[in-house]
Design a protein around this motif. Structure first.
Motif, PDB file in Angstrom:
ATOM      1  N   LEU A   1      -5.319  16.034  56.412  1.00  0.00           N
ATOM      2  CA  LEU A   1      -4.517  16.636  55.342  1.00  0.00           C
ATOM      3  C   LEU A   1      -3.740  17.841  55.849  1.00  0.00           C
ATOM      4  N   LEU A   2      -4.375  18.661  56.683  1.00  0.00           N
ATOM      5  CA  LEU A   2      -3.681  19.815  57.243  1.00  0.00           C
ATOM      6  C   LEU A   2      -2.548  19.396  58.173  1.00  0.00           C
ATOM      7  N   LEU A   3      -2.758  18.308  58.894  1.00  0.00           N
ATOM      8  CA  LEU A   3      -1.698  17.811  59.779  1.00  0.00           C
ATOM      9  C   LEU A   3      -0.502  17.315  58.975  1.00  0.00           C
ATOM     10  N   MET A   4      -0.775  16.663  57.840  1.00  0.00           N
ATOM     11  CA  MET A   4       0.313  16.250  56.959  1.00  0.00           C
ATOM     12  C   MET A   4       1.045  17.472  56.396  1.00  0.00           C
ATOM     13  N   LEU A   5       0.267  18.503  56.038  1.00  0.00           N
ATOM     14  CA  LEU A   5       0.879  19.733  55.541  1.00  0.00           C
ATOM     15  C   LEU A   5       1.734  20.394  56.609  1.00  0.00           C
ATOM     16  N   GLU A   6       1.240  20.411  57.846  1.00  0.00           N
ATOM     17  CA  GLU A   6       2.007  21.016  58.932  1.00  0.00           C
ATOM     18  C   GLU A   6       3.282  20.224  59.236  1.00  0.00           C
ATOM     19  N   SER A   7       3.223  18.916  59.061  1.00  0.00           N
ATOM     20  CA  SER A   7       4.439  18.111  59.239  1.00  0.00           C
ATOM     21  C   SER A   7       5.488  18.490  58.205  1.00  0.00           C
ATOM     22  N   ALA A   8       5.053  18.712  56.967  1.00  0.00           N
ATOM     23  CA  ALA A   8       5.984  19.157  55.926  1.00  0.00           C
ATOM     24  C   ALA A   8       6.493  20.556  56.216  1.00  0.00           C
ATOM     25  N   VAL A   9       5.608  21.433  56.698  1.00  0.00           N
ATOM     26  CA  VAL A   9       6.013  22.805  57.025  1.00  0.00           C
ATOM     27  C   VAL A   9       7.031  22.807  58.163  1.00  0.00           C
ATOM     28  N   ALA A  10       6.867  21.899  59.130  1.00  0.00           N
ATOM     29  CA  ALA A  10       7.810  21.818  60.248  1.00  0.00           C
ATOM     30  C   ALA A  10       9.218  21.522  59.760  1.00  0.00           C
ATOM     31  N   ILE A  11       9.332  20.631  58.779  1.00  0.00           N
ATOM     32  CA  ILE A  11      10.655  20.307  58.232  1.00  0.00           C
ATOM     33  C   ILE A  11      11.161  21.437  57.347  1.00  0.00           C
ATOM     34  N   ILE A  12      10.279  21.978  56.502  1.00  0.00           N
ATOM     35  CA  ILE A  12      10.704  23.010  55.546  1.00  0.00           C
ATOM     36  C   ILE A  12      11.163  24.266  56.267  1.00  0.00           C
ATOM     37  N   GLN A  13      10.428  24.688  57.291  1.00  0.00           N
ATOM     38  CA  GLN A  13      10.800  25.916  57.998  1.00  0.00           C
ATOM     39  C   GLN A  13      12.108  25.752  58.760  1.00  0.00           C
ATOM     40  N   ALA A  14      12.345  24.577  59.321  1.00  0.00           N
ATOM     41  CA  ALA A  14      13.637  24.333  59.968  1.00  0.00           C
ATOM     42  C   ALA A  14      14.771  24.364  58.944  1.00  0.00           C
ATOM     43  N   TYR A  15      14.507  23.802  57.765  1.00  0.00           N
ATOM     44  CA  TYR A  15      15.514  23.799  56.696  1.00  0.00           C
ATOM     45  C   TYR A  15      15.775  25.218  56.187  1.00  0.00           C
ATOM     46  N   VAL A  16      14.710  25.988  56.001  1.00  0.00           N
ATOM     47  CA  VAL A  16      14.863  27.363  55.519  1.00  0.00           C
ATOM     48  C   VAL A  16      15.656  28.194  56.524  1.00  0.00           C
ATOM     49  N   PHE A  17      15.339  28.065  57.802  1.00  0.00           N
ATOM     50  CA  PHE A  17      16.048  28.810  58.837  1.00  0.00           C
ATOM     51  C   PHE A  17      17.539  28.464  58.832  1.00  0.00           C
ATOM     52  N   ALA A  18      17.852  27.173  58.742  1.00  0.00           N
ATOM     53  CA  ALA A  18      19.255  26.749  58.758  1.00  0.00           C
ATOM     54  C   ALA A  18      19.989  27.193  57.500  1.00  0.00           C
ATOM     55  N   VAL A  19      19.329  27.095  56.331  1.00  0.00           N
ATOM     56  CA  VAL A  19      19.980  27.494  55.077  1.00  0.00           C
ATOM     57  C   VAL A  19      20.236  28.989  55.040  1.00  0.00           C
ATOM     58  N   LEU A  20      19.252  29.792  55.462  1.00  0.00           N
ATOM     59  CA  LEU A  20      19.453  31.240  55.467  1.00  0.00           C
ATOM     60  C   LEU A  20      20.544  31.642  56.453  1.00  0.00           C
ATOM     61  N   SER A  21      20.595  30.988  57.601  1.00  0.00           N
ATOM     62  CA  SER A  21      21.681  31.267  58.548  1.00  0.00           C
ATOM     63  C   SER A  21      23.033  30.913  57.953  1.00  0.00           C
TER      64      SER A  21
END
Length: 226
Positions: A198-218
């Motif tokens: 379950l944590l690995l699935m959560l980290e997979s979602a976090v990997a996408i979300i954090q990349a998206y957040v970084f790109a959107v804020l930039s």
């Protein structure tokens, strides 16, 4: 005469003993994109839809000015690089580069510095006006200038720390839980494995979300300097 004229087309090109007669054909096939001569796979169709969606969203955030044509490609590439590095860190014994400030700050700082240089050189009045939000009382204007200046200066640090901290937190939790597996019984070990999945699935979602957040804020930071 005719034999000598057409003999230039004979396949006789070589480097030392290595024949390179058909090298031009291979180079042409390598240059042509795969999508032009192979049926697009499901992965290609999925990634193409993701890129198209990101392009539309980033274009809306930046604006439809002619000066920003092609800017979305920069942020889509930024999203792709960060997401791939985040996912690579989920594999065992693979170094997670985005969990270190050296990597994240080297991405965020040049972007922010470029925005600032462009804004202060070409849109000086806009940058000065941006330090005072609309509707601010005159007595609070000096304080708002200080607050906005500080918040602007720490933007690259917040971008870098946000990405690195989120990557470190999940990986650290997975590591700490995994180290306790050797001392657990069968029932607790089964629960631990399910928790890790379950944590690995959560980290997979976090990997996408954090990349998206970084790109959107930039993208948002770049839209403020125009």
């Amino acid at each position: 005469m005719m034999t000598n004229l057409f003999s230039v087309f004979d396949p006789s090109s070589s480097i030392s003993t290595l024949s390179i007669n058909w090298m031009s054909t291979l180079i042409g096939l390598m240059i042509i994109p795969v999508s032009m001569w192979l049926i697009p796979s499901r992965n290609f169709v999925l990634w193409n839809s993701v890129v198209t969606t990101l392009h539309k969203e980033f274009k809306t955030l930046i604006g439809f000015k002619s000066i920003n044509k092609g800017s979305t490609l920069v942020f889509i590439s930024l999203f792709s690089i960060i997401m791939i590095n985040n996912f690579m860190g989920l594999f065992p014994y693979v170094f997670t580069s985005t969990s270190h400030l050296v990597m994240t700050l080297s991405i965020a700082l040049p972007l922010w510095l470029t925005y600032m240089l462009y804004g202060w050189v070409y849109n000086t009045q806009h940058m000065l006006a941006h330090t005072v939000p609309q509707g601010t009382p005159p007595i609070l204007m000096p304080f708002m200038v200080c607050i906005e200046t500080i918040s602007n200066l720490i933007r690259p640090l917040t971008l870098a720390v946000r990405l690195a901290a989120n990557m470190i937190a999940g990986h650290l939790l997975l590591t700490l839980l995994g180290n306790t597996g050797s001392s657990l019984g069968l029932i607790l070990l089964t629960m631990l494995i399910l928790t890790q999945i379950l944590l690995l699935m959560l980290e997979s979602a976090v990997a996408i979300i954090q990349a998206y957040v970084f790109a959107v804020l930039s993208t948002l930071y770049s839209s403020e300097v125009n």
